[in-house]
Design an enzyme around this catalytic site. Structure first.
Site, PDB file in Angstrom:
ATOM      1  N   GLU A  43      -2.103  -5.917  -2.880  1.00 15.19           N
ATOM      2  CA  GLU A  43      -3.473  -6.220  -2.177  1.00 15.19           C
ATOM      3  C   GLU A  43      -4.329  -4.900  -2.032  1.00 15.19           C
ATOM      4  O   GLU A  43      -5.541  -5.029  -2.112  1.00 15.19           O
ATOM      5  CB  GLU A  43      -3.401  -6.933  -1.060  1.00 15.19           C
ATOM      6  CG  GLU A  43      -3.082  -6.197   0.357  1.00 15.19           C
ATOM      7  CD  GLU A  43      -1.605  -5.815   0.553  1.00 15.19           C
ATOM      8  OE1 GLU A  43      -0.943  -5.955  -0.224  1.00 15.19           O
ATOM      9  OE2 GLU A  43      -1.384  -5.433   1.791  1.00 15.19           O
ATOM     10  N   HIS A  51       2.168  -2.693  -1.526  1.00 15.67           N
ATOM     11  CA  HIS A  51       1.013  -3.315  -1.073  1.00 15.67           C
ATOM     12  C   HIS A  51       0.201  -3.552  -2.349  1.00 15.67           C
ATOM     13  O   HIS A  51      -0.721  -2.942  -2.656  1.00 15.67           O
ATOM     14  CB  HIS A  51       0.116  -2.402  -0.247  1.00 15.67           C
ATOM     15  CG  HIS A  51       0.763  -2.435   1.017  1.00 15.67           C
ATOM     16  ND1 HIS A  51       0.418  -3.376   2.070  1.00 15.67           N
ATOM     17  CD2 HIS A  51       1.381  -1.258   1.631  1.00 15.67           C
ATOM     18  CE1 HIS A  51       1.169  -2.886   3.232  1.00 15.67           C
ATOM     19  NE2 HIS A  51       1.653  -1.886   3.025  1.00 15.67           N
ATOM     20  N   CYS A  94       5.048  -5.810   3.083  1.00 20.62           N
ATOM     21  CA  CYS A  94       5.458  -4.785   4.141  1.00 20.62           C
ATOM     22  C   CYS A  94       5.829  -5.308   5.590  1.00 20.62           C
ATOM     23  O   CYS A  94       7.098  -5.882   5.504  1.00 20.62           O
ATOM     24  CB  CYS A  94       4.290  -3.644   4.178  1.00 20.62           C
ATOM     25  SG  CYS A  94       4.763  -2.452   5.011  1.00 20.62           S
TER      26      CYS A  94
END
Lengths: 231, 79
Positions: free
Chosen positions: A205, A203, A86
């Site tokens: 994660e 994302h 990002c």
């Protein structure tokens, strides 16, 4: 694996990244601030998401000039692995570590939703746990994720296999509807020519634990853990 | 010496901001606006007094930071 997460004023996704790295590798990553120096002996440097320096001038432009980025550039030049997610992807582009630019989303809207990506390049330190063509889900949250590069650069990325991820629908079709931010050729993430610098807008994660609603993003961090298994 | 750096989205690069402004102008009843492009102006107050050197310095700043030349073009004017 010895990993460091680099934060700037305005970074806000570093804890998510820390959780993901710790879950996959069993080791807590080092948390660094923009005034710190990069210590020697690192395997991986991660630039997480957020709004570094309030997105002043252009997203990532200020962070790209901050002192620690000199170290990150040198680390990458020596063949170190760098992941930018990002705002981290925006910083890598502004720092010249990855080609192209990230424009305002074509709809002008901040996009906060799940998307699907297809793995275009397997077998790298970031993607080895996936098969080429695998489709996975990831949250995205950005206003400037519309990947742009001139045709020559796009052709080079494609022909050299440096497109890491493409926006697709759930079935893996790279449709226009799935390309919500308007990125050139549905590109969601790219790699450097040595395959050691990777940037992407969504994302992974944030999907590494059933409690988060899924583990679709975990293979990225397991891939990294595999790449740096203790000898 | 003052310098103004005009930074604009490159020709051919999508400018959603300009497009949105265009739609808003249309909504206000302004007709005949064929196209809108939105950029930014950065004013520099430079210690340099030689115009050629001031312009060269501002252009260097634009190339290295003020503009991203992959997506933006720039023009420097001395004031």
């Amino acid at each position: 694996m010895k990993a460091a997460i680099v934060t700037f004023p305005g970074t806000n996704r570093e804890r998510d990244m820390r959780v993901a790295l710790k879950r996959a590798t069993g080791r807590d990553p080092l948390m660094l601030f923009h005034r710190d120096a990069l210590p020697p002996g690192l395997d991986l440097v991660v630039l997480p998401g957020g709004f570094s320096y309030g997105d002043y001038l252009r997203c990532g432009a200020m962070a790209a000039q901050s002192p620690i980025m000199r170290d990150v550039r040198a680390f990458a030049a020596k063949g170190g692995h760098v992941l930018g997610v990002c705002n981290g992807f925006q910083i890598l582009i502004e720092a010249g570590l990855l080609p192209g630019g990230l424009l305002r989303n074509a709809t002008l809207r901040f996009l906060s939703m799940d998307c699907h990506m297809r793995v275009e390049r397997a077998g790298t330190a970031f993607t080895s746990r996936w098969q080429k063509g695998a489709v996975f889900r990831a949250p995205m949250a950005h206003g400037d994720g519309n990947y742009f590069a001139d045709d020559a650069t796009l052709d080079r990325l494609e022909s050299e296999g440096l497109v890491a991820f493409r926006y697709t629908d759930e079935r893996g079709e790279a449709t226009e509807a799935a390309n919500r931010n308007g990125s050139a050729r549905n590109i969601a993430g790219i790699l450097s020519p040595n395959l050691r610098v990777c940037g992407l807008m969504p994302h992974p994660e944030d999907l590494v634990d059933p409690l988060m609603g899924g583990t679709d993003g975990l293979p990225m961090f397991e891939s990294l853990a595999d790449a740096f298994l203790p000898a | 010496m003052k310098a103004r750096v005009y930074v604009m989205p490159k020709a051919g690069v999508l400018d959603p901001q300009g497009k949105a402004i265009g739609h808003a102008l249309e909504g206000l009843g302004f007709g005949g606006v064929n196209d809108v492009r939105a950029g930014k102006v950065i004013e520099l107050d430079l210690a340099e007094t030689d115009p050629a050197r001031a312009k060269a310095a501002a252009e260097d700043m634009a190339r290295r930071l003020l503009a991203n030349t992959v997506i933006e073009s720039f023009r420097v004017e001395l004031a």
